[in-house]
Write an enzyme that holds these catalytic residues in place. Structure first.
Site, PDB file in Angstrom:
ATOM      1  N   ASP A   1       0.827  -1.277  -0.063  1.00  0.00           N
ATOM      2  CA  ASP A   1       0.031  -0.042   0.122  1.00  0.00           C
ATOM      3  C   ASP A   1       0.980   1.193   0.029  1.00  0.00           C
ATOM      4  O   ASP A   1       0.755   1.976   0.906  1.00  0.00           O
ATOM      5  CB  ASP A   1      -0.926   0.031   1.099  1.00  0.00           C
ATOM      6  CG  ASP A   1      -0.204   0.037   2.663  1.00  0.00           C
ATOM      7  OD1 ASP A   1       0.988  -0.480   2.396  1.00  0.00           O
ATOM      8  OD2 ASP A   1      -0.764   0.410   3.728  1.00  0.00           O
TER       9      ASP A   1
ATOM     10  N   ASP B   1       8.390  -1.435   6.721  1.00  0.00           N
ATOM     11  CA  ASP B   1       8.667  -2.491   5.383  1.00  0.00           C
ATOM     12  C   ASP B   1       9.730  -2.610   4.972  1.00  0.00           C
ATOM     13  O   ASP B   1      10.121  -3.872   4.611  1.00  0.00           O
ATOM     14  CB  ASP B   1       7.599  -1.637   4.345  1.00  0.00           C
ATOM     15  CG  ASP B   1       6.381  -1.617   4.872  1.00  0.00           C
ATOM     16  OD1 ASP B   1       5.755  -2.349   5.732  1.00  0.00           O
ATOM     17  OD2 ASP B   1       5.575  -0.636   4.240  1.00  0.00           O
TER      18      ASP B   1
HETATM   19  C1  BDR Z   1       3.019  -0.333   8.511  1.00  0.00           C
HETATM   20  O1  BDR Z   1       1.725   0.736   8.590  1.00  0.00           O
HETATM   21  C2  BDR Z   1       2.132   1.423   7.255  1.00  0.00           C
HETATM   22  O2  BDR Z   1       2.022   2.765   7.596  1.00  0.00           O
HETATM   23  C3  BDR Z   1       3.419   1.212   6.953  1.00  0.00           C
HETATM   24  O3  BDR Z   1       3.615   1.476   5.412  1.00  0.00           O
HETATM   25  C4  BDR Z   1       3.783  -0.001   7.494  1.00  0.00           C
HETATM   26  O4  BDR Z   1       3.691  -1.320   6.337  1.00  0.00           O
HETATM   27  C5  BDR Z   1       3.647  -0.036   9.939  1.00  0.00           C
HETATM   28  O5  BDR Z   1       2.623  -0.161  11.050  1.00  0.00           O
HETATM   29 CA    CA Z   2       3.079  -0.379   4.028  1.00  0.00          CA
END
Ligand code: BDR
Ligand code: CA
Length: 312
Positions: A9, A244
């Site tokens: 995402d 990530d």
């Molecule tokens: C996760 O939440 C998203 O905001 C970031 O991309 C990551 O995948 C961290 O909690």
């Molecule tokens: Ca993410």
């Protein structure tokens, strides 16, 4: 050579993770499946296409599910910018999204070549849960599954305190995924938010990297600046919490893990303070099948090197 299917995402740290995978000599990204999460699907698709252009690789981008299985959930634009890429204004120049839905593409690819792919999820698990409804045997056809999500002792990063964003965004989907892997006798390697906080990169290092003069480093610097500013101003810390990319480092170099534990993990779906909580059977009392390898520590300098190499 690991063949990667990345469900994502994007998302500033998703972008960092994809840069890292793209640069690794032992990995090949075979598809990006976009899902709504940090921002809406229109932007996560757009951002995935932008990233593919930055890394200059021929990778198909598929659009998946926009909304969680049930209800509506807030996004994380405050951390990633309204455009999801740190308000960098980056948009794809030529690349287009594929016509096939991400869920169908995932099922087709995995069935065409069972046990060939590593599935990496960097966002809410909506696409994977829907795929499981169409193909319940999916966990047995995936070689390796790595999930960024959860807060394994309840130190979360969303408004209900105990949950982590990816799981909280779609707790029912996460429940379905972890249960499916458990019933299939398969493992999910989990990289959670609490490990993320323990392995943050200093903001000063990120500022230095942003000065490197090549297209990937410029992109890295542009998209990271917004999140870094938010962390400095809102959390009072000088660090980039790369959830990530840290998860991706585990994907790319499994021996980077210096401590992990295997247990049964189930996702709570109810309760104002517990919705989306990843509940771990730390002492193996439940007699439930072990479905999660929980990464607790990685070699931080090796992780930083992987990130640095990807923008050099
Ligand atoms: C996760 O939440 C998203 O905001 C970031 O991309 C990551 O995948 C961290 O909690
Ligand atoms: Ca993410």
């Amino acid at each position: 050579m690991q063949r990667l299917l990345i469900d994502t995402d994007p998302g500033v740290d998703d972008a960092q993770a994809i840069l890292m995978a793209a640069a690794h000599p032992d990995a090949k990204i075979e598809a990006l499946f976009a899902v709504g999460g940090n921002v809406g699907l229109d932007r996560t698709v757009r951002n995935a296409l932008t990233i593919v252009e930055v890394i200059e690789q021929e990778i198909p981008v598929y659009a998946g599910c926009d909304k969680p299985l049930i209800g509506f959930q807030e996004d994380a634009a405050v951390v990633h910018g309204d455009d999801g890429l740190g308000n960098s204004g980056r948009v794809p120049k030529v690349r287009q999204v594929e016509k096939t839905h991400a869920v169908n593409a995932l099922i087709e690819m995995v069935n065409a070549e069972p046990n060939e792919f590593t599935l990496v999820t960097l966002g809410p698990l909506t696409n994977i849960a829907v795929a499981l409804k169409l193909d319940p045997d999916l966990p047995n056809k995936i070689k390796r599954t790595v999930v960024m999500g959860g807060a394994v002792t309840g130190k979360g990063n969303v408004s209900n305190l105990s949950a982590e964003f990816n799981i909280y965004h779609d707790p029912e989907a996460a429940y379905v995924v972890f249960e499916a892997w458990a019933r299939a006798g398969q493992m999910i390697e989990l990289y959670d938010w609490e490990a993320t906080v323990r392995h943050a990169i200093s903001g000063d290092t990120i500022d230095e990297w942003a000065k490197i003069d090549n297209p990937r480093a410029k992109f890295f610097g542009e998209v990271s600046a917004f999140t870094l500013k938010w962390v400095r101003e809102s959390l009072g810390e000088n660090a980039l919490f790369g959830a990530d990319p840290q998860a991706m480092a585990v994907v790319l170099e499994p021996t980077i893990v210096t401590r992990s534990e295997d247990h049964y993990l189930v996702v709570a779906t109810d309760g104002a303070y517990t919705r989306g909580l990843t509940v771990v059977d730390w002492s193996d009392r439940s007699n439930q099948p072990i479905n999660a390898r929980i990464v607790l520590a990685i070699d931080r300098s090796r992780y930083e090197r992987l990130m640095y190499n990807s923008i050099m």
